[in-house]
Motif scaffolding. Sequence first.
Motif, PDB file in Angstrom:
ATOM      1  N   ALA A  63      -1.177  -3.052   8.740  1.00  8.06           N
ATOM      2  CA  ALA A  63       0.134  -2.857   9.381  1.00  8.06           C
ATOM      3  C   ALA A  63       0.958  -4.148   9.279  1.00  8.06           C
ATOM      4  O   ALA A  63       2.166  -4.136   9.053  1.00  8.06           O
ATOM      5  N   LYS A  64       0.279  -5.265   9.428  1.00  7.43           N
ATOM      6  CA  LYS A  64       0.953  -6.563   9.317  1.00  7.43           C
ATOM      7  C   LYS A  64       1.420  -6.778   7.861  1.00  7.43           C
ATOM      8  O   LYS A  64       2.529  -7.256   7.607  1.00  7.43           O
ATOM      9  N   LEU A  65       0.545  -6.401   6.937  1.00  3.54           N
ATOM     10  CA  LEU A  65       0.898  -6.514   5.519  1.00  3.54           C
ATOM     11  C   LEU A  65       2.154  -5.691   5.218  1.00  3.54           C
ATOM     12  O   LEU A  65       3.076  -6.144   4.526  1.00  3.54           O
ATOM     13  N   ARG A  66       2.183  -4.486   5.774  1.00  2.00           N
ATOM     14  CA  ARG A  66       3.349  -3.618   5.563  1.00  2.00           C
ATOM     15  C   ARG A  66       4.612  -4.268   6.119  1.00  2.00           C
ATOM     16  O   ARG A  66       5.665  -4.304   5.478  1.00  2.00           O
ATOM     17  N   GLU A  67       4.471  -4.825   7.309  1.00  3.36           N
ATOM     18  CA  GLU A  67       5.635  -5.466   7.942  1.00  3.36           C
ATOM     19  C   GLU A  67       6.175  -6.595   7.046  1.00  3.36           C
ATOM     20  O   GLU A  67       7.381  -6.700   6.816  1.00  3.36           O
ATOM     21  N   ALA A  96     -11.156  -7.689  -2.885  1.00  2.89           N
ATOM     22  CA  ALA A  96     -11.920  -8.129  -1.713  1.00  2.89           C
ATOM     23  C   ALA A  96     -10.995  -8.549  -0.569  1.00  2.89           C
ATOM     24  O   ALA A  96     -11.411  -8.576   0.588  1.00  2.89           O
ATOM     25  N   ARG A  97      -9.761  -8.885  -0.868  1.00  2.00           N
ATOM     26  CA  ARG A  97      -8.846  -9.378   0.163  1.00  2.00           C
ATOM     27  C   ARG A  97      -8.066  -8.256   0.834  1.00  2.00           C
ATOM     28  O   ARG A  97      -7.957  -8.190   2.051  1.00  2.00           O
ATOM     29  N   PHE A  98      -7.466  -7.400   0.013  1.00  3.07           N
ATOM     30  CA  PHE A  98      -6.553  -6.387   0.561  1.00  3.07           C
ATOM     31  C   PHE A  98      -7.103  -4.970   0.419  1.00  3.07           C
ATOM     32  O   PHE A  98      -6.551  -4.029   0.963  1.00  3.07           O
ATOM     33  N   GLY A  99      -8.147  -4.828  -0.392  1.00  2.00           N
ATOM     34  CA  GLY A  99      -8.760  -3.519  -0.587  1.00  2.00           C
ATOM     35  C   GLY A  99     -10.151  -3.546  -0.013  1.00  2.00           C
ATOM     36  O   GLY A  99     -10.362  -4.071   1.083  1.00  2.00           O
ATOM     37  N   LEU A 153       9.800   4.688   5.405  1.00  2.00           N
ATOM     38  CA  LEU A 153       9.716   5.786   6.369  1.00  2.00           C
ATOM     39  C   LEU A 153       8.809   5.356   7.511  1.00  2.00           C
ATOM     40  O   LEU A 153       7.883   4.581   7.307  1.00  2.00           O
ATOM     41  N   PRO A 154       9.092   5.904   8.719  1.00  2.00           N
ATOM     42  CA  PRO A 154       8.285   5.479   9.866  1.00  2.00           C
ATOM     43  C   PRO A 154       6.807   5.807   9.650  1.00  2.00           C
ATOM     44  O   PRO A 154       6.469   6.922   9.265  1.00  2.00           O
ATOM     45  N   SER A 155       5.960   4.814   9.838  1.00  2.00           N
ATOM     46  CA  SER A 155       4.526   5.076   9.701  1.00  2.00           C
ATOM     47  C   SER A 155       3.760   4.046  10.504  1.00  2.00           C
ATOM     48  O   SER A 155       4.279   2.978  10.817  1.00  2.00           O
ATOM     49  N   LYS A 156       2.500   4.395  10.800  1.00  2.00           N
ATOM     50  CA  LYS A 156       1.681   3.505  11.618  1.00  2.00           C
ATOM     51  C   LYS A 156       0.402   3.131  10.887  1.00  2.00           C
ATOM     52  O   LYS A 156       0.048   3.760   9.895  1.00  2.00           O
ATOM     53  N   GLY A 157      -0.313   2.148  11.437  1.00  2.00           N
ATOM     54  CA  GLY A 157      -1.637   1.798  10.915  1.00  2.00           C
ATOM     55  C   GLY A 157      -1.597   1.444   9.439  1.00  2.00           C
ATOM     56  O   GLY A 157      -0.680   0.764   8.977  1.00  2.00           O
ATOM     57  N   PRO A 158      -2.573   1.960   8.680  1.00  2.00           N
ATOM     58  CA  PRO A 158      -2.662   1.560   7.269  1.00  2.00           C
ATOM     59  C   PRO A 158      -1.815   2.412   6.332  1.00  2.00           C
ATOM     60  O   PRO A 158      -1.941   2.278   5.115  1.00  2.00           O
ATOM     61  N   LEU A 159      -0.982   3.294   6.874  1.00  2.00           N
ATOM     62  CA  LEU A 159      -0.177   4.162   5.996  1.00  2.00           C
ATOM     63  C   LEU A 159       1.093   3.460   5.520  1.00  2.00           C
ATOM     64  O   LEU A 159       1.879   2.957   6.312  1.00  2.00           O
TER      65      LEU A 159
END
Length: 541
Positions: free
Chosen positions: A297-301, A327-330, A476-482
């Motif tokens: 979620a932070k990455l998305r932000e 290994a870092r983001f996946g 688009l509005p989304s939460k968590g890892p989406l």
Amino acid sequence: MEQLWKSGAVYQIYPRSFCDSNGDGVGDIPGIISKLDYIASIGVKIVWLSPIYKSPKFDMGYDVADYYEIDPEYGTMEDFERLLAEAKKRGLRIVMDLVVNHTSSEHPWFRAALKGEMPYHDYYIFKKGKKEGVPPNNWTSMFTGTAWEYVPELGEYYLHLYDKAQPDLNWRNPKVLEEVENILRFYLDKGVYGFRCDVINQIYKESFEDGAGRNPSGRGQEHYLMTEGNHRILRTLYEDVFSKYEDHIVVGETFNVDIENGIRFLRDKELDMFFTFEHVALDKGLFGALPKKVNPAKLREVLYKYQKSIPWNANYWENHDQHRCIARFGSLKYRDASAKALGTLLLTLKGTPFIYQGQELGMLDAPMKDPETSTDCAAQAVLRLTKGFHLPKWLRYKICNGIDRDSCRAPMSWDNSINQGFTPGDKAWLLFAEDDGTHNVACEDKNPESVLNFYRKMLDLRAKHEELTHGNFDPLPSKGPLFAFRRVLGKASILVLINLSAKAIKLPVYLRNIEGKTLLSLGEDIPAGLPPFGVRAIDVG
Ligand code: GLC
Ligand code: CA
């Protein structure tokens, strides 16, 4: 005029580790030429080469000893010209690395400067100490330790924001600008497409006052990051040189850049795009080296912030300074699925995607090793620094491994023969990456489900749907890892959904049962949701 960089993706080659043609264990230009068909087959249009200029390689070529010569380990100027011609035949353009914050301490300019010879002494930044034995200020190098080196013969210190083998150029001197403009013209006239400009937001030092804080690396940066003088120089280079060449690309590597300066770089025609660093800092824990888990979620932000405010981004997960992204983001457990999910995001965000050699295979880092054996000057500097810390050896090594860039510079995996097809000789210059014997070009080429064939499909999709290159970014509005967003061009629009996590997720109600043509679907179908690292791209018209 068509701008190739708005539609075409960039492939970064680290020449030393790409392909060795003559068996000395070091990649070279003839090796690159032999792989141009492969590169074109991926679907990229632009190839960026990390430095190939003559260099003693204290920082692996980011220390240039002659801008007009190719390093003999990599080939000759004729080889380079052949590379340009062969690339062109395949519709590929070549981008070079421009390293002009500093030169090598072995550059003839610096050698003359050390003797106090004019005009070269003024090409660099020499200053008297505060008092005997005390450097001119408290700045620390990006690689840690003082940023000043004393020259007894001159009774002066010189500035090096990186290794002491990389003295900083004096950009207050108009001669330096003139020299750099000549270098640019020399290569642009040969048909080079443009430059990736190394640490280009720190070239103009506004003042030499002490830096604030106690940062062991980069202390003093408030006096040289993105100064007015820096903006002015970039505008001048663009106006004097780049604007005279029809289609070209100027990409800045802009350490610690902020939105305000980023906007200026583009608006005032200083750079075409620039690399940001906030997303790749998200997994940096203690000492800026020990890894911590990334919150998607932070990455998305962070990513969306730049997508929304910068008109054109330079998007990347990997390069020769960054550990490999899976290994870092996946997830190593979902190696291929997460490589593809990250690849989808890279190729559907707005901007130019940069793919680092081997990323298209889902390559991993080389295994951790004793940092004493690292060839990376950054790792060596941190090793020196941490020796004074009274830390247990394992922790010291872990910190150094976190910094060590040897791991992501492991040779390219071409096949699963003993030296992975990288060299016909018996030894490569660096350790190979961790591998299961299947993540190499030969195996992946044959496997329709491979990461490589995913990259090919995705780049093809990008080439066929202008929304994905020229469209607006509509989050688009989304939460968590989406990650959910649309790329919109006129009436056309593509919806992208990515689950950047190892857990299946439910989609918000408004994103279920979307009507449209599915362009891409990765991962099994689950009702009203997405599987781990699942991806959907839907043409929603
Ligand atoms: C850039 C390069 C890096 C190098 C440094 C100094 O960050 O990418 O490899 O060490 O600049 O030139
Ligand atoms: Ca070689």
